[in-house]
Design a protein around this motif. Structure first.
Motif, mmCIF file in Angstrom:
data_model
loop_
_atom_site.group_PDB
_atom_site.id
_atom_site.type_symbol
_atom_site.label_atom_id
_atom_site.label_comp_id
_atom_site.label_asym_id
_atom_site.label_seq_id
_atom_site.Cartn_x
_atom_site.Cartn_y
_atom_site.Cartn_z
ATOM 1 N N ASN A 1 0.871 -1.176 0.000
ATOM 2 C CA ASN A 1 0.000 0.000 0.000
ATOM 3 C C ASN A 1 0.906 1.224 0.000
ATOM 4 O O ASN A 1 1.536 1.545 1.016
ATOM 5 N N ASP A 2 0.984 1.898 -1.140
ATOM 6 C CA ASP A 2 1.874 3.058 -1.253
ATOM 7 C C ASP A 2 1.074 4.331 -1.502
ATOM 8 O O ASP A 2 1.503 5.207 -2.234
ATOM 9 N N HIS A 3 -0.087 4.404 -0.874
ATOM 10 C CA HIS A 3 -0.904 5.606 -1.070
ATOM 11 C C HIS A 3 -1.619 6.010 0.225
ATOM 12 O O HIS A 3 -2.793 6.389 0.190
ATOM 13 N N VAL A 4 -0.901 5.916 1.357
ATOM 14 C CA VAL A 4 -1.484 6.422 2.601
ATOM 15 C C VAL A 4 -1.135 7.910 2.689
ATOM 16 O O VAL A 4 0.035 8.277 2.829
ATOM 17 N N PRO A 5 -2.125 8.792 2.596
ATOM 18 C CA PRO A 5 -1.834 10.232 2.525
ATOM 19 C C PRO A 5 -1.418 10.805 3.878
ATOM 20 O O PRO A 5 -1.520 10.135 4.906
ATOM 21 N N HIS A 6 -0.956 12.061 3.858
ATOM 22 C CA HIS A 6 -0.719 12.761 5.133
ATOM 23 C C HIS A 6 -2.007 12.665 5.953
ATOM 24 O O HIS A 6 -3.090 12.976 5.433
ATOM 25 N N PRO A 7 -1.905 12.278 7.224
ATOM 26 C CA PRO A 7 -3.138 12.190 8.022
ATOM 27 C C PRO A 7 -3.630 13.564 8.446
ATOM 28 O O PRO A 7 -2.854 14.523 8.517
ATOM 29 N N ASP A 8 -4.926 13.655 8.734
ATOM 30 C CA ASP A 8 -5.473 14.874 9.349
ATOM 31 C C ASP A 8 -6.232 14.443 10.602
ATOM 32 O O ASP A 8 -6.154 13.276 11.014
ATOM 33 N N ALA A 9 -6.974 15.367 11.181
ATOM 34 C CA ALA A 9 -7.638 15.073 12.460
ATOM 35 C C ALA A 9 -8.654 13.939 12.334
ATOM 36 O O ALA A 9 -9.012 13.303 13.329
ATOM 37 N N THR A 10 -9.122 13.682 11.127
ATOM 38 C CA THR A 10 -10.136 12.629 10.969
ATOM 39 C C THR A 10 -9.530 11.274 10.624
ATOM 40 O O THR A 10 -10.246 10.275 10.580
ATOM 41 N N THR A 11 -8.221 11.250 10.351
ATOM 42 C CA THR A 11 -7.622 9.974 9.928
ATOM 43 C C THR A 11 -6.400 9.552 10.753
ATOM 44 O O THR A 11 -5.979 8.403 10.658
ATOM 45 N N ARG A 12 -5.811 10.453 11.524
ATOM 46 C CA ARG A 12 -4.601 10.082 12.281
ATOM 47 C C ARG A 12 -4.947 9.026 13.329
ATOM 48 O O ARG A 12 -5.903 9.182 14.088
ATOM 49 N N LEU A 13 -4.150 7.966 13.351
ATOM 50 C CA LEU A 13 -4.411 6.861 14.273
ATOM 51 C C LEU A 13 -3.790 7.088 15.647
ATOM 52 O O LEU A 13 -4.399 6.777 16.669
#
Ligand code: FES
Length: 213
Positions: free
Chosen positions: A192-204
């Motif tokens: 998987n080479d398309h994990v974008p910069h995270p934001d407040a809704t996606t950061r784990l």
């Protein structure tokens, strides 16, 4: 029936014919061997998975070989993060009590999209590609700040490979991970080479507070 000179000439012609057949068969055999070697070489180049090397599924060890840890308690090759050079992978094993910033379906969906696999005991497994997504340097893990920091231009990623800062255009790439009984299989051919910069809704996972050395 031939007699005298006629019989002799026929015998010489027969010997020449069998010598020619022998030479032709020898040349065909040599051509066959070199063609087989060329085809094998081409297949090796085109389909590295056939070789069982990088680019194919690799059994990297048993679950019990990799102790889980919380993100801020991870120590390279002892607990939480393990470098597997043959698979060019950091195998991350996070404890079941790891605090995530998301919950419920949001958490589940984000774990799936980042190839984070939850085990039956509640712990989490990730197989991160060791290569920085900026220009390809190998990124070391820094235990003092519980994250990966690239020595080349400073790209910084947290323990789950999520982008924190720097010139990297996305988060670290990661490989598919599966279990075969107690064995852990990292498929270095499925990335998987398309994990974008995270934001407040996606950061784990929260950005670590400790500075990297
Ligand atoms: S190669 Fe890692 S930041 Fe440039």
């Amino acid at each position: 029936m031939l007699h005298g000179g006629g019989a002799e000439a026929a015998e010489i012609a027969k010997q020449r014919l069998s010598r020619r057949r022998f030479l032709r068969r020898s040349m065909l055999a040599v051509w066959g061997v070199s063609t087989t070697a060329s085809v094998a070489g081409a297949l090796y180049m085109l389909y590295p998975a056939l070789s069982g090397q990088f680019g194919s599924p690799q059994t990297v060890g048993k679950k019990g070989d990799f102790q889980a840890a919380l993100p801020d308690k991870s120590v390279i090759n002892q607990a939480g993060v393990f470098h597997i050079p043959a698979a060019r992978t950091y195998l991350v094993h996070l404890a079941k009590d790891t605090q995530f910033l998301l919950s419920g379906e949001d958490l589940k969906g984000q774990l799936d999209s980042e190839l984070v696999l939850q085990d039956q005991d509640g712990s989490y497994w990730i197989a991160l590609y060791q290569r920085c997504v900026h220009l390809g340097c190998t990124v070391p893990f820094h235990g003092e700040c519980g994250s990966f920091k690239c020595p080349c231009h400073g790209s910084h990623y947290n323990i789950s490979g999520e982008f924190i800062e720097g010139p990297a255009p996305r988060s670290l790439d990661r490989f598919q991970i599966t279990f075969e009984g107690e064995n852990i299989v990292v498929n270095t051919g499925v990335q998987n080479d398309h994990v974008p910069h995270p934001d407040a809704t996606t950061r784990l996972i929260a950005i670590p507070r400790a500075e990297c050395a």
